[in-house]
Design a protein around this motif. Structure first.
Motif, mmCIF file in Angstrom:
data_model
loop_
_atom_site.group_PDB
_atom_site.id
_atom_site.type_symbol
_atom_site.label_atom_id
_atom_site.label_comp_id
_atom_site.label_asym_id
_atom_site.label_seq_id
_atom_site.Cartn_x
_atom_site.Cartn_y
_atom_site.Cartn_z
ATOM 1 N N LEU A 1 0.792 -1.149 -0.087
ATOM 2 C CA LEU A 1 0.096 -0.003 0.120
ATOM 3 C C LEU A 1 0.985 1.091 -0.101
ATOM 4 O O LEU A 1 1.250 1.658 1.077
ATOM 5 N N TYR A 2 1.168 1.503 -1.090
ATOM 6 C CA TYR A 2 2.454 2.639 -1.316
ATOM 7 C C TYR A 2 2.076 3.877 -0.747
ATOM 8 O O TYR A 2 2.921 4.401 -0.009
ATOM 9 N N HIS A 3 0.950 4.313 -0.730
ATOM 10 C CA HIS A 3 0.712 5.721 -0.271
ATOM 11 C C HIS A 3 0.339 5.733 1.449
ATOM 12 O O HIS A 3 0.147 6.736 1.956
ATOM 13 N N PHE A 4 0.156 4.722 1.927
ATOM 14 C CA PHE A 4 0.327 4.328 3.264
ATOM 15 C C PHE A 4 1.317 4.152 4.059
ATOM 16 O O PHE A 4 1.675 3.859 5.133
ATOM 17 N N ALA A 5 2.669 3.710 3.057
ATOM 18 C CA ALA A 5 3.856 3.034 3.627
ATOM 19 C C ALA A 5 3.750 1.823 4.414
ATOM 20 O O ALA A 5 4.216 1.700 5.551
ATOM 21 N N LEU A 6 2.493 1.001 4.088
ATOM 22 C CA LEU A 6 2.339 -0.404 4.724
ATOM 23 C C LEU A 6 2.273 -1.659 3.505
ATOM 24 O O LEU A 6 2.232 -1.249 2.591
ATOM 25 N N GLY A 7 2.661 -2.633 4.121
ATOM 26 C CA GLY A 7 2.631 -3.735 3.121
ATOM 27 C C GLY A 7 2.512 -5.054 3.745
ATOM 28 O O GLY A 7 2.772 -5.183 5.027
ATOM 29 N N THR A 8 1.696 -6.079 3.001
ATOM 30 C CA THR A 8 1.556 -7.455 3.762
ATOM 31 C C THR A 8 2.927 -8.194 3.829
ATOM 32 O O THR A 8 2.741 -8.931 4.785
ATOM 33 N N GLY A 9 3.997 -7.768 3.487
ATOM 34 C CA GLY A 9 5.246 -8.280 3.700
ATOM 35 C C GLY A 9 5.985 -7.745 4.704
ATOM 36 O O GLY A 9 6.831 -8.295 5.509
ATOM 37 N N THR A 10 5.442 -6.765 5.116
ATOM 38 C CA THR A 10 6.244 -5.747 6.367
ATOM 39 C C THR A 10 5.423 -5.633 7.489
ATOM 40 O O THR A 10 5.966 -5.285 8.655
ATOM 41 N N HIS A 11 3.978 -5.843 7.494
ATOM 42 C CA HIS A 11 3.075 -5.556 8.577
ATOM 43 C C HIS A 11 2.137 -6.761 8.640
ATOM 44 O O HIS A 11 1.754 -7.167 7.736
ATOM 45 N N ASP A 12 1.887 -7.080 10.164
ATOM 46 C CA ASP A 12 0.907 -7.997 10.416
ATOM 47 C C ASP A 12 -0.410 -7.397 10.380
ATOM 48 O O ASP A 12 -0.941 -6.847 11.418
#
Length: 279
Positions: free
Chosen positions: A37-48
């Protein structure tokens, strides 16, 4: 099976539970190893995601980051979860596009100004809720708008978002083709919000259509932009026609908000404070 519960009732309950989850209208997502999720600076590979957001039941979105931080601070007090001197962290601190705050089951997210900005945010917000396995989520957009035929300070709960020609639709060009999507909001949620207003008794509140425009100046009939090709009389004729079509306020995000909520199976509505009025 519990006594007295028929197989048909059990099937309906199972379907209702299934329907309460977020719907994703994109088969390609299932093939991706990681969704960033580029514009949230979140991702399923880096966040639970389920651990961080799985308890969310209410999402409130609005244009300004500072307003959404003020809102989550207020909600913490209302939920009895406020801590003295607590400065709620911006979950999206890794980017300057949007701001996101959370307290208990409430998520507060900024969306910027205009259809493109909120559309980008909503794509990533809905995916966040999906990856978090959230269910029975309600999303409410809160903000200010220009009222038509209302006293300043009135609140409008949206029944339909209409375009600048008063049609209840959101039109988007996809792969060179025009796609029309529904912009109706959840009727039951609108009624619930109206009941809340009656209980609070602090605002004059109406349910009406919200006109979503593509810009702040010419699109809303203002006379103070750098370009203006119409007279004040023509402006008033247009606003009177909008009022006759059931429009009670004007803003720039509600149409795509309604369209994306409808396609994702999320209960959504928009609620607006009107600091000034056209007529």
């Amino acid at each position: 099976m519990a006594p007295g519960v028929t197989s048909e009732e059990k099937e309906k309950h199972g379907q209702a539970s299934k329907d309460s989850f977020i719907h994703i209208s994109n088969p390609h997502l299932e093939k991706m190893k990681e969704d960033v999720l580029y514009h949230f600076a979140l991702g399923t590979g880096t966040h639970d995601f389920p651990a961080l957001f799985g308890d969310i039941k209410f999402v409130c979105v609005g244009g300004s980051p500072s307003r959404m931080k003020a809102f989550i601070t207020y909600m913490a007090g209302e939920l009895g979860m406020a801590s003295p001197g607590c400065d709620y962290p911006n979950i999206c601190a890794g980017t300057d596009r949007y701001a996101m705050y959370k307290v208990g089951p409430v998520l507060s997210v900024s969306h910027g100004m205009g259809i493109p900005s909120i559309a980008i945010m909503l794509h990533e917000l809905i995916k966040l809720l999906y990856h978090s396995k959230c269910s029975d989520v309600t999303i409410v957009r809160i903000g200010t708008s220009g009222g038509i035929g209302l006293e300043p300070g009135s609140v409008v709960i949206t029944s339909q978002s209409v375009d600048a020609t008063f049609k209840p639709q959101f039109e988007q060009v996809i792969l060179g083709k025009s796609v029309i999507r529904s912009t109706d909001f959840d009727d039951e949620l609108a009624k619930e919000l109206m009941e809340c207003s009656k209980e609070i008794e602090q605002f004059s509140t109406v349910i009406g259509n919200t006109m979503c425009t593509l810009d702040f100046y010419e699109g809303q009939g203002r006379l103070d932009g750098v370009i203006c090709s119409y007279t004040e009389e023509e402006k008033l004729q247009y606003l009177n026609a909008a009022y006759d079509a059931g429009v009670r306020n004007i803003e720039m995000e509600s149409s795509v908000f309604a369209a994306i909520c409808n396609l994702s199976g999320v209960k959504g509505n928009s609620e607006f404070l009107n600091p000034w009025f056209h007529l």
